[in-house]
Design an enzyme around this catalytic site. Sequence first.
Site, PDB file in Angstrom:
ATOM      1  N   GLU A 260      28.839  13.887 112.132  1.00  0.00           N
ATOM      2  CA  GLU A 260      28.343  12.517 112.318  1.00  0.00           C
ATOM      3  C   GLU A 260      26.836  12.571 112.114  1.00  0.00           C
ATOM      4  O   GLU A 260      26.106  13.111 112.949  1.00  0.00           O
ATOM      5  CB  GLU A 260      28.707  12.022 113.710  1.00  0.00           C
ATOM      6  CG  GLU A 260      30.212  11.986 113.903  1.00  0.00           C
ATOM      7  CD  GLU A 260      30.642  11.415 115.239  1.00  0.00           C
ATOM      8  OE1 GLU A 260      29.834  11.382 116.167  1.00  0.00           O
ATOM      9  OE2 GLU A 260      31.814  11.014 115.335  1.00  0.00           O
ATOM     10  N   GLU A 473      35.950  10.005 114.060  1.00  0.00           N
ATOM     11  CA  GLU A 473      36.427  10.227 115.422  1.00  0.00           C
ATOM     12  C   GLU A 473      36.596   8.858 116.065  1.00  0.00           C
ATOM     13  O   GLU A 473      36.232   7.843 115.499  1.00  0.00           O
ATOM     14  CB  GLU A 473      35.457  11.121 116.200  1.00  0.00           C
ATOM     15  CG  GLU A 473      35.399  12.542 115.634  1.00  0.00           C
ATOM     16  CD  GLU A 473      34.586  13.524 116.484  1.00  0.00           C
ATOM     17  OE1 GLU A 473      34.728  13.512 117.712  1.00  0.00           O
ATOM     18  OE2 GLU A 473      33.798  14.293 115.903  1.00  0.00           O
TER      19      GLU A 473
HETATM   20  P1  NAD Z   1      19.175  17.970 114.449  1.00  0.00           P
HETATM   21  O1  NAD Z   1      20.087  18.106 113.301  1.00  0.00           O
HETATM   22  O2  NAD Z   1      17.794  18.470 114.336  1.00  0.00           O
HETATM   23  O3  NAD Z   1      19.788  18.685 115.745  1.00  0.00           O
HETATM   24  C1  NAD Z   1      21.030  18.328 116.288  1.00  0.00           C
HETATM   25  C2  NAD Z   1      21.598  19.505 117.052  1.00  0.00           C
HETATM   26  O4  NAD Z   1      21.844  20.560 116.154  1.00  0.00           O
HETATM   27  C3  NAD Z   1      20.695  20.072 118.146  1.00  0.00           C
HETATM   28  O5  NAD Z   1      21.473  20.407 119.265  1.00  0.00           O
HETATM   29  C4  NAD Z   1      20.138  21.318 117.494  1.00  0.00           C
HETATM   30  O6  NAD Z   1      19.769  22.315 118.407  1.00  0.00           O
HETATM   31  C5  NAD Z   1      21.326  21.765 116.680  1.00  0.00           C
HETATM   32  N1  NAD Z   1      21.012  22.656 115.557  1.00  0.00           N
HETATM   33  C6  NAD Z   1      19.870  22.709 114.832  1.00  0.00           C
HETATM   34  N2  NAD Z   1      19.958  23.660 113.878  1.00  0.00           N
HETATM   35  C7  NAD Z   1      21.181  24.221 114.011  1.00  0.00           C
HETATM   36  C8  NAD Z   1      21.865  25.264 113.320  1.00  0.00           C
HETATM   37  N3  NAD Z   1      21.297  25.917 112.290  1.00  0.00           N
HETATM   38  N4  NAD Z   1      23.122  25.585 113.718  1.00  0.00           N
HETATM   39  C9  NAD Z   1      23.713  24.932 114.739  1.00  0.00           C
HETATM   40  N5  NAD Z   1      23.108  23.953 115.435  1.00  0.00           N
HETATM   41  C10 NAD Z   1      21.862  23.586 115.064  1.00  0.00           C
HETATM   42  O7  NAD Z   1      19.190  16.411 114.813  1.00  0.00           O
HETATM   43  P2  NAD Z   1      18.301  15.658 115.908  1.00  0.00           P
HETATM   44  O8  NAD Z   1      16.916  15.531 115.408  1.00  0.00           O
HETATM   45  O9  NAD Z   1      18.555  16.276 117.237  1.00  0.00           O
HETATM   46  O10 NAD Z   1      19.006  14.231 115.922  1.00  0.00           O
HETATM   47  C11 NAD Z   1      18.663  13.198 115.083  1.00  0.00           C
HETATM   48  C12 NAD Z   1      19.667  13.052 113.964  1.00  0.00           C
HETATM   49  O11 NAD Z   1      20.968  12.823 114.517  1.00  0.00           O
HETATM   50  C13 NAD Z   1      19.388  11.853 113.083  1.00  0.00           C
HETATM   51  O12 NAD Z   1      19.578  12.197 111.747  1.00  0.00           O
HETATM   52  C14 NAD Z   1      20.445  10.844 113.523  1.00  0.00           C
HETATM   53  O13 NAD Z   1      20.771   9.876 112.560  1.00  0.00           O
HETATM   54  C15 NAD Z   1      21.588  11.726 113.836  1.00  0.00           C
HETATM   55  N6  NAD Z   1      22.547  11.048 114.701  1.00  0.00           N
HETATM   56  C16 NAD Z   1      23.745  10.668 114.166  1.00  0.00           C
HETATM   57  C17 NAD Z   1      24.659   9.989 114.960  1.00  0.00           C
HETATM   58  C18 NAD Z   1      26.005   9.570 114.416  1.00  0.00           C
HETATM   59  O14 NAD Z   1      26.882   9.295 115.219  1.00  0.00           O
HETATM   60  N7  NAD Z   1      26.200   9.508 113.115  1.00  0.00           N
HETATM   61  C19 NAD Z   1      24.353   9.700 116.286  1.00  0.00           C
HETATM   62  C20 NAD Z   1      23.111  10.098 116.785  1.00  0.00           C
HETATM   63  C21 NAD Z   1      22.215  10.783 115.988  1.00  0.00           C
END
Ligand code: NAD
Length: 510
Positions: A260, A473
């Site tokens: 997502e 989901e």
């Molecule tokens: P991010 O991708 O930086 O991090 C999300 C999670 O991934 C964190 O827990 C982080 O620790 C983990 N992560 C980072 N690198 C990883 C790796 N290599 N392997 C495994 N896990 C890893 O995102 P963010 O900045 O925390 O959140 C913002 C983003 O989330 C935005 O793009 C937003 O649009 C998206 N988002 C999407 C939805 C949806 O339902 N579609 C909802 C909320 C947020």
Amino acid sequence: MSEHPTAAVTSVAQVAVDTRHFIGGERVASAETFTDVSPIDGRPLGEIARGTATEAAAAVAAATSAFPIWAATPPAERARLLGAVADGVEKRLEELAAVETRDNGALLRSHRRGVMPRVAHNFRFFADRLLKLAHEDFETRGHSQHVSWDPAGPCVLITPWNAPLLLATWKAAPALAAGNTVILKPSEWSPLTASLLADIATAAGLPPGVLNVVQGYGPEVGEALVAHPDVRRVSFTGSVPTARRIATAAAAHLTPLSLELGGKSPLLVFADADLDQAVDLAVEQYDNAGQICLAATRLLVEESVAEEFTRRFTERAARLRQGDPRDEATDIGPLIHPRQLEKVDGFVRRALAAGARVVLGGHRSEGPGDRWQDGLYYAPTLLTDVAQDSEIVQEEVFGPVLTLQTFTTEDEAVRLADDTRFGLAATVATGDQERARRVTARLVAGTVWVNCFYVRDLRAPFGGSRLSGVGREGGDWSFDFYCDLKTTVTAPNGWTDGRIMGENGRADHG
Ligand code: NAD
């Protein structure tokens, strides 16, 4: 009680939060920690365990050994326990709301009235839904065929910071209801409420190892979880670049993924819309300081009403109050982190350099008084004169930054709306139901709202098209993802009768 970091337990908003992992029903420390900082005032909230591949392996081992018993627990009993988790969330609702606000800077009033009640509802809804799952039976020439929803095994759930507990439980509730065990890895920028959820689950009577929480950075511990051979599902909410890394790590064992991701959703305002309502919808996109994946950040307005729309929008947006998210009167709180503020400001600077014009905002918020001096506030921003292929129109900013473009025909509106690599959501403001039908049918998006925004029933599928995600989901689609569907075919009288054999010697597919 003062808020100060200690090694194992910290006090945040007068709530004791354990900063260690929760593995196999035990609190587990790591050799190293990282500092969790509040976006409200930059104060440290706690020293959080910094997980590594070692803790990832321990958590998967705990989830693997708890799996057979939990999977064999009768659905009604699993549902009862998840109901007890929902009760626990409701009992601690005020604490959860206060801690989440301190940790991620989103509005306390929305945590109290919207988010945390929904967290409890996630558990109740999926517990109830589990008991209503259709176990279909078919018959082919006397052979009975039974379809069962078998739990898949240990599930890794990785979540972002913008709606930490909401998103964690939207995944954990169906995964657990289905009979899976869970390893939750919250964002390092908002790790606290996941730890409280572990306490609540324990108090509710969830057996050890059924719900595990691992803290730390994504590349250090998240990736180790995803790549682990015993993990049977990975559900991730976050950004596209991280999703690529996760998909690569999951490829080693072909672990099924649900992704997502981000969006760049449009709000289409037609001249026949109720303009005041359309303006309200547009202003709503600044909620959570624009840090909402679903936010309609591209305003596409029919040219004949664009001037009047802009006038009413700026008037309305100017009334938004920015400030401490704990104040009832505040509409927009801080961004999550200095890096996010830099990122948002960078997008705006580059857009201006490329010729965009500021209608509103376009800068960090100084704010009145000392309280904001070190704050992470960005002024609600509206940019116009932006090209369709420019970065500001094509890339997710994840801050309070909207763009405004105009169109003259319905075709042009749909073309602009669909012309990004994302497909998470779209909103249409129109007074013409026929138009609404035509336009919504053509838009590429997981969710389309007509004259409303953000309303979502847990029974409906949720997800994104194109770069906004893989899979859906919600409702039974969650169980579809978190289960291994199995078809059991039983021969009549216990043995296959030669008469029903196909020409090639095997029973046909019916
Ligand atoms: P991010 O991708 O930086 O991090 C999300 C999670 O991934 C964190 O827990 C982080 O620790 C983990 N992560 C980072 N690198 C990883 C790796 N290599 N392997 C495994 N896990 C890893 O995102 P963010 O900045 O925390 O959140 C913002 C983003 O989330 C935005 O793009 C937003 O649009 C998206 N988002 C999407 C939805 C949806 O339902 N579609 C909802 C909320 C947020």
